[in-house]
Design a protein around this motif. Sequence first.
Motif, PDB file in Angstrom:
ATOM      1  N   GLN A  92       6.463   5.441   5.980  1.00  0.00           N
ATOM      2  CA  GLN A  92       5.996   6.478   5.060  1.00  0.00           C
ATOM      3  C   GLN A  92       7.105   7.480   4.755  1.00  0.00           C
ATOM      4  O   GLN A  92       7.268   7.914   3.607  1.00  0.00           O
ATOM      5  N   GLN A  93       7.855   7.861   5.771  1.00  0.00           N
ATOM      6  CA  GLN A  93       8.972   8.781   5.568  1.00  0.00           C
ATOM      7  C   GLN A  93       9.986   8.199   4.588  1.00  0.00           C
ATOM      8  O   GLN A  93      10.464   8.887   3.680  1.00  0.00           O
ATOM      9  N   ILE A 103       4.585   0.916   0.341  1.00  0.00           N
ATOM     10  CA  ILE A 103       5.075   0.187   1.515  1.00  0.00           C
ATOM     11  C   ILE A 103       4.602  -1.262   1.442  1.00  0.00           C
ATOM     12  O   ILE A 103       3.404  -1.526   1.277  1.00  0.00           O
ATOM     13  N   SER A 112       0.835  -1.190   0.000  1.00  0.00           N
ATOM     14  CA  SER A 112       0.000   0.000   0.000  1.00  0.00           C
ATOM     15  C   SER A 112       0.874   1.246   0.000  1.00  0.00           C
ATOM     16  O   SER A 112       1.762   1.394   0.849  1.00  0.00           O
ATOM     17  N   ASP A 113       0.639   2.135  -0.956  1.00  0.00           N
ATOM     18  CA  ASP A 113       1.324   3.433  -1.015  1.00  0.00           C
ATOM     19  C   ASP A 113       2.848   3.284  -0.946  1.00  0.00           C
ATOM     20  O   ASP A 113       3.522   4.040  -0.238  1.00  0.00           O
ATOM     21  N   ALA A 159       9.446   5.749   2.373  1.00  0.00           N
ATOM     22  CA  ALA A 159       8.846   5.544   1.060  1.00  0.00           C
ATOM     23  C   ALA A 159       8.788   6.842   0.261  1.00  0.00           C
ATOM     24  O   ALA A 159       8.778   6.819  -0.979  1.00  0.00           O
ATOM     25  N   ARG A 160       8.762   7.969   0.962  1.00  0.00           N
ATOM     26  CA  ARG A 160       8.770   9.274   0.287  1.00  0.00           C
ATOM     27  C   ARG A 160      10.186   9.786   0.043  1.00  0.00           C
ATOM     28  O   ARG A 160      10.378  10.847  -0.561  1.00  0.00           O
ATOM     29  N   LEU A 181       4.566   2.815  10.944  1.00  0.00           N
ATOM     30  CA  LEU A 181       3.996   3.392   9.724  1.00  0.00           C
ATOM     31  C   LEU A 181       4.602   4.760   9.429  1.00  0.00           C
ATOM     32  O   LEU A 181       4.901   5.076   8.269  1.00  0.00           O
ATOM     33  N   LYS A 182       4.803   5.543  10.465  1.00  0.00           N
ATOM     34  CA  LYS A 182       5.395   6.869  10.285  1.00  0.00           C
ATOM     35  C   LYS A 182       6.773   6.773   9.638  1.00  0.00           C
ATOM     36  O   LYS A 182       7.082   7.482   8.680  1.00  0.00           O
TER      37      LYS A 182
END
Length: 263
Positions: A199-200, A14, A11-12, A202-203, A195-196
């Motif tokens: 996400q960091q 990740i 997802s996104d 993955a960006r 998750l935080k």
Amino acid sequence: MAKDLILFSKSDGIATISINRPEVYNALNGAAFRELADISNECFLDESIRAVVLTAVGDRAFCMGGGIDPTDSIENVQTSFSINTVSLMRFVSDIRRMPKPVIASINGICAGVGISLAAACDIRICHSQVVFKQAYTSLGINQDGGWTQLMPLLIGLSRASEMVFLDEVITAEKALQWGLVNKVVASEALAETTLKYAQQMARGATQAFANSKALLNKSVLPYLETLMEEERQSLLKVSLTEDFREGVQVALRQKSVPEFKGR
């Protein structure tokens, strides 16, 4: 319908890999090792995946090690070692060579090969109630999955030796002090914190991450695959000893305390 031993989702950017054997404290059997290796290869090749999370189902254990089937003979256990360690080596190698960051989200007891899996990841997060245990030598066997190279790098030779020879339980607080984990959070905050970070990452600058990870590997892990094969051969040899038979009896709860004879 057979249960998936390893859960996998994306997802996104990740990918999440979850060991799914909570009824046995997420101990890994042969099929689970093979699924892990196949999934890690997919994560390695899929360019849409930019960060990976390794965790487990339930709240009791991240991974209690490689499970021993109570119905198996000692000879079958030795054969299983020979086969399963090949998949384990594939998984650890993929995690280290993977051109994207991998986070271990350690949600419970982490012992034996569970520590090897976590140590192979780039970042390790656990909650405050997690405990760690080397476990191998208390069962009369040596480590695998790159343990003997990864752990001294993370925590130093002296502390790795302490784990090998004393095999004491290590609390989350001590694991943080030693450098075994990067961050300890409250149990209810583990998923959110993981998750935080994911996400960091993955960006983030994926190519820079990939190149940096490759350089780190070249700097401190140039012989990881060679070392894992040496661990594997040593494991197969020590599995023939009388001491290992003692350890298996303890693992199967046939005895409460092993009586090692050094043979």
